[in-house]
Design a protein around this motif. Structure first.
Motif, PDB file in Angstrom:
ATOM      1  N   MET A 150       0.824  -1.201   0.000  1.00 22.06           N
ATOM      2  CA  MET A 150       0.000   0.000   0.000  1.00 22.06           C
ATOM      3  C   MET A 150       0.864   1.260   0.000  1.00 22.06           C
ATOM      4  SD  MET A 150      -3.084  -1.021  -0.206  1.00 22.06           S
ATOM      5  CE  MET A 150      -2.428  -2.416  -1.158  1.00 22.06           C
ATOM      6  N   ILE A 151       1.941   1.258   0.783  1.00 22.62           N
ATOM      7  CA  ILE A 151       2.860   2.397   0.800  1.00 22.62           C
ATOM      8  C   ILE A 151       3.530   2.541  -0.563  1.00 22.62           C
ATOM      9  CG2 ILE A 151       4.969   3.324   1.839  1.00 22.62           C
ATOM     10  CD1 ILE A 151       4.192   1.891   4.442  1.00 22.62           C
ATOM     11  N   SER A 152       3.897   1.402  -1.160  1.00 24.68           N
ATOM     12  CA  SER A 152       4.527   1.431  -2.469  1.00 24.68           C
ATOM     13  C   SER A 152       3.574   1.978  -3.529  1.00 24.68           C
ATOM     14  CB  SER A 152       4.990   0.020  -2.853  1.00 24.68           C
ATOM     15  OG  SER A 152       5.733   0.029  -4.049  1.00 24.68           O
ATOM     16  N   LEU A 153       2.302   1.586  -3.466  1.00 25.98           N
ATOM     17  CA  LEU A 153       1.307   2.117  -4.398  1.00 25.98           C
ATOM     18  C   LEU A 153       1.139   3.626  -4.231  1.00 25.98           C
ATOM     19  CD1 LEU A 153      -1.535  -0.584  -4.358  1.00 25.98           C
ATOM     20  CD2 LEU A 153      -0.161   0.108  -6.330  1.00 25.98           C
ATOM     21  N   LEU A 154       1.099   4.080  -2.987  1.00 28.16           N
ATOM     22  CA  LEU A 154       0.947   5.502  -2.708  1.00 28.16           C
ATOM     23  C   LEU A 154       2.129   6.291  -3.276  1.00 28.16           C
ATOM     24  CD1 LEU A 154      -0.639   7.749  -1.260  1.00 28.16           C
ATOM     25  CD2 LEU A 154       0.701   7.248   0.791  1.00 28.16           C
ATOM     26  N   MET A 155       3.351   5.795  -3.032  1.00 23.87           N
ATOM     27  CA  MET A 155       4.531   6.473  -3.546  1.00 23.87           C
ATOM     28  C   MET A 155       4.585   6.418  -5.069  1.00 23.87           C
ATOM     29  SD  MET A 155       6.160   7.857  -1.133  1.00 23.87           S
ATOM     30  CE  MET A 155       7.573   8.267  -2.168  1.00 23.87           C
TER      31      MET A 155
END
Length: 232
Positions: free
Chosen positions: A195-200
């Protein structure tokens, strides 16, 4: 938000994942009974790990700076976003691929052997930390991909240094307080890391799109300059 402040908070949020994945290694580092000596060893270990991140950032900065000189800043930002999104999707659906697991084991084995060697050496905590920074980690991969878009070679190194410093609060707590911290943590790394990777990834795609949105998607001119509305 400053690019390096963003890196710090990436490290701070990602350190929850680090505590889950690297916590056993941190706790395995032998510590003396003296509280101050234990703190000194822990600081050396964390400093070594952060130093490796900074050196990796400088290496990425060489690539990123070459791309920037070539006038490809917008393209590399979009490519970084795509890479981060692909990493997220791979984390969600491709974790069990045998080839990837085999590659990781092949790479990790010699690093673990060296960690075992330095664990037995007096004052080896700094080297153990540096070697730990080389172990495969999705959060580090994500930060390295993000560091490619730094404006300068040094900027990439500082980005990864800021990322490393952001991991310190949680990792120091794990080192000094021990397994009690880990038992109290309820963190689903398999869900939140993608999820953090998608956001970034979404942020870098917007940044490269040049939609003239201040600080979120500034205009990128052909010469590589980035402008934000209201900037002097």
């Amino acid at each position: 938000m400053s690019y390096h402040v963003l890196a710090f908070f990436m490290g701070l949020l990602g350190s929850l994942h680090c505590a889950v994945m690297c916590g056993p290694l941190v706790l395995a580092v032998p510590g003396p009974r003296s509280r101050w000596k234990r703190l000194s060893n822990t600081l050396m270990y964390q400093s070594g790990r952060t130093m490796t991140y900074a050196l990796l950032g400088l290496m990425m900065g060489v690539v990123g700076h070459s791309i920037e000189v070539a006038g490809w800043q917008q393209s590399i930002s979009i490519a970084t976003g795509i890479l981060l999104v692909c990493m997220a999707l791979f984390s969600l659906w491709g974790r069990r691929l045998r080839q990837v697991v085999h590659w990781q084991q092949t790479f990790v084995h010699p690093v673990v052997k060296w960690i075992g060697y330095w664990l037995q050496r007096p004052g080896g905590h700094f080297m153990v930390g540096m070697l730990n920074g080389l172990l495969p980690c999705g959060m580090v991969y994500m930060a390295l991909a993000a560091s490619l878009s730094a404006d300068t070679l040094q900027g990439s190194g500082v980005f990864m240094l800021s990322f490393g410093l952001g991991t310190w609060p949680t990792m120091l707590a794990v080192s000094l307080i021990g397994s009690a911290v880990k038992r109290r943590m309820r963190f689903n790394a398999a869900f939140w890391l993608p999820m953090i990777s998608l956001l970034m990834g979404g942020w870098f795609l917007l940044r490269g799109a040049g939609l003239d949105i201040p600080y979120l998607s500034p205009l990128i001119y052909p010469d590589g300059a980035v402008t934000c509305a209201g900037a002097q």
